[in-house]
Design a protein around this motif. Structure first.
Motif: not given
Length: 735
Positions: A622, A626, A657, A722, A727
């Motif tokens: 993740v 971002t 995303v 994110w 997130s």
């Protein structure tokens, strides 16, 4: 009398509130600190598992401290000591990593991670760990009505833990930044410290009066060695299964707080249920459910099942819940008198720490495959509560004969499934479970049941194609790495990370230079490279090495840099006899070992292409998706450069995303799905893939944007943007 009753009620509530708050803080710090680590260490399951080992070790030390101080210190001495330690813990606030703390590159980060936790949250966590057993022991000496059985306070502790874990991903993480979380936690710690000191000082007189009536070393009956060894074993199994299940889930989906805390919340829920006054689930129901769920889990392990998550996740979590309920229930039924309360909790923490140590530290070093999962099931089977059964010589012979027959049967079945290529069929899996059902029916005889499961696993592994075709197998901190020869006549070597293929190469001489799999020439990334878009002096960065398949597109004079977190992957790709893309490359690549985000941030290079192709098995890191990570990519991209996001995933739709990240940087995104492949392409090694190309202007894609199968995309809203503070995997999850 009424005032005394009121005082008793207030005092009980005060104890419950203090224990509840201590547990709340104890289990809030776990996902909070893991979240702080994400930008530094990514989402490898080993990060959370290593953290869990630290927490269990700190819990063990906290329980040991509670046991020894309650045993050998007078109430006033204990109050002074604990008060001073609580005040010392304030020096560690606010919790967080110090500036400049970075994990080592090219080496196992376990030591660094443990030291980082020790020097940042070590003392506060240790003190919070001791809160519940300390106060329960204190309460048992107050002479109140419920003092002879203070275990009801353990329920308050577990409720605090549960609320903390479930509230973090639902209420804390989405609405508060990490800075706000750190300061809020620190403020609550100060509040707890004051509350604890108040409770201890207020209760000193009543505890001291009770202590005058009993000697310092209480005349409690000694606990037999086999009894406390049994306590350790019963605590070991659920703890080991907790980490095994967490690893299984996060390896193939994603490492993020919700998927970390759900297994831990289930683990804690079992304590709440078994230590309640009236158990809600009958013991026999749980003892009956475990063999059937355990048999299904063993089957899933044997056939290397990787989906769909709608079936596998409930199976994993259901098995964990049943095992935790079963073995924690046995512990609750065997709990000792209050005089041995702290020793009882100490043994539970020893078992829990050993379970975590086995799964998170020992297993990755000893096993080259993820064997801790079925091994824990087998240990649980052997520890099932014994029911009255006859022990005739014939039954003893059957205890060995039935497992041998089960192993042979498993071997035959796995060979049949492989020969018919049926492993991916859910109908076949269900049929195999029905055939293995008689093994689950052996649960009334734990030894026979445990040995039968062992034989099934060994027989299945020895004959299954997935093991027969395995050429290389090893395990690192970041996962299990496997090299296989393609079965059923396929002329390829495949590189697996967990249950996901991360690269393939033909071993036919004339075809070994051809990039296949996700990087096939007619696929999105292949078309980008073959478009002539990148000059002979282009600089290219690839985040995630795999087997280096993209190097087949390199040209003399180009500058290629691979960013790879796992040194084992670099070694396999560059020196393995099975993969030659790196050695055959026209441009000799450079390797930067370490977390790509950290390493790229230290670089001063500007790249014409940055490819994001980093996964832990099928789990997306993740922290690489971002806006803070996107800032780094943008800063290292030339004005006409391209960022290529490889978003092929079995469980997550990452398109919105990436679209949100592109919009955030004022760039445009082109979605390039490639799911319809011809039979000829499939025979040549092409597989479906999903890409998003992000550029400052669509003209930077050298005309590729005119492909009618490629679509410009815009995010629907900002919820998919994110950040390091926020997130939401759930919003992109595909069941």
């Amino acid at each position: 009398m009424g005032r005394l009753s009121h005082f008793v009620t207030v005092q009980q509530r005060l104890y419950s509130l203090t224990i509840f708050l201590g547990a709340l803080l104890l289990f809030l710090i776990q996902p909070l600190f893991a979240r702080l680590l994400l930008p530094l260490m990514g989402g490898a399951p080993g990060v959370w598992n290593t953290a869990m080992v630290f927490y269990q070790a700190a819990l063990l030390l906290g329980y040991l401290y509670a046991h020894l101080s309650s045993r050998y210190l007078q109430p006033k001495q204990q109050t002074i000591l604990h008060g001073l330690l609580l005040i010392a813990g304030v020096a560690f606030l606010p919790v967080g990593l110090r500036a400049g703390m970075e994990p080592p590159s090219g080496a196992s980060p376990v030591g660094w991670l443990l030291m980082a936790m020790l020097t940042t949250v070590g003392l506060p966590f240790f003190l919070l760990s001791a809160t519940s057993p300390l106060l329960q022991r204190w309460f048992s000496r107050t002479g109140q009505k419920r003092a002879p059985d203070p275990y009801f306070l353990y329920v308050a502790s577990n409720w605090g833990s549960m609320i903390a874990l479930l509230s973090y991903p639902i209420f804390v993480e989405p609405y508060f930044t990490l800075k706000q979380q750190r300061w809020a936690w620190s403020g609550l710690y100060v509040l707890l410290a004051g509350l604890l000191i108040y409770v201890m000082v207020r209760s000193t007189s009543s505890v001291a009066e009770s202590a005058e009536k009993e000697p310092l070393v209480e005349p409690v009956a000694p606990i037999a060695v086999m009894r406390w060894i049994r306590w350790i074993l019963l605590a070991f199994v659920p703890s080991s299964m907790l980490i095994a299940v967490t690893t299984h889930i996060t390896t193939d989906i994603a490492s993020f707080p919700l998927l970390w805390v759900i297994p831990l919340a289930i683990y804690l829920l079992s304590f709440i249920l078994v230590f309640s006054r009236r158990p809600l689930i009958p013991r026999m129901w749980v003892a009956w459910a475990f063999p059937f769920l355990g048999t299904m889990a063993v089957l899933a392990f044997l056939i290397n099942a990787s989906g769909p998550p709608a079936y596998l996740i409930p199976l994993d979590l259901g098995l964990l819940f049943v095992m935790a309920l079963l073995f924690h229930g046995e512990l609750a039924r065997d709990r000792p008198a209050p005089g041995q309360l702290t020793f009882f909790y100490l043994m539970l923490s020893v078992g829990g720490a050993l379970g975590g140590l086995f799964c998170a530290i020992i297993a990755p070093m000893v096993f080259i495959n993820v064997l801790e999962y079925p091994i824990t099931i087998i240990i649980g089977a052997l520890l099932l509560p014994h029911l009255p059964t006859s022990r005739t010589p014939l039954n003893r012979v059957m205890d060995l004969a039935i497992p041998v027959a089960a192993g042979l049967f498993s071997a035959e079945i796995m060979m049949y499934i492989d020969s018919m290529q049926l492993a991916s069929s859910w109908l076949t899996r269900f049929g195999l479970f029905l055939l293995l059902l008689p093994i689950a029916a052996l649960w009334k005889r734990p030894v026979r049941f445990g040995l039968a499961l062992t034989a099934v696993i060994i027989g299945g592994m020895l004959t299954s194609d997935q093991y027969h075709y395995t050429l290389h197998l090893e395990r690192s901190f970041f996962g299990t790495l496997r090299v296989t020869r393609g079965g059923k006549g396929a002329k390829t070597f495949q590189f697996w990370h967990g249950t996901t293929v991360h690269g393939s190469q033909s071993f036919i001489e004339r075809l070994r230079y051809l990039p296949i799999g996700y990087y096939y020439p007619t696929g999105p990334i292949g078309r980008l490279f073959n478009s002539g878009r990148f000059r002979e002096d282009a600089k290219i960065a690839i985040i995630g090495l795999g087997i280096g398949g993209l190097s087949a597109y390199s040209k003399p004079g180009q500058d290629w840099t691979y960013y790879e977190i796992d040194p084992a992957v670099v070694r396999l790709a560059s020196t393995s006899p099975y993969f030659t893309y790196i050695r055959d490359a026209n441009a000799e690549p450079k390797f930067v070992i370490g977390d790509a985000r950290l390493m790229l941030n230290k670089s001063h290079e500007k790249y014409d292409l940055i490819v994001l192709d980093a996964y832990n098995s099928d789990a997306v890191p993740v922290h690489l998706l971002t806006k803070e990570a996107m800032n780094i990519y943008f800063d290292h991209l030339t004005s006409t450069g391209v960022i290529a996001f490889h978003i092929s995933n079995r469980h997550l739709n990452l398109t919105p995303v990436v679209a949100a990240l592109a919009k955030y940087e004022g760039m445009v995104a082109l979605w390039c799905p490639d799911s319809n492949i011809s039979e000829q392409e499939a025979m040549s090694g092409k597989v479906p893939s999903n890409w998003v190309f992000v550029v400052n202007d669509l003209s930077d894609l050298a005309g590729l944007q005119r492909d009618p199968k490629w679509f410009p995309i815009q995010p629907d809203d900002d919820k998919h943007l994110w950040t390091d503070d926020y997130s939401s995997i759930i919003s992109v999850f595909e069941w």
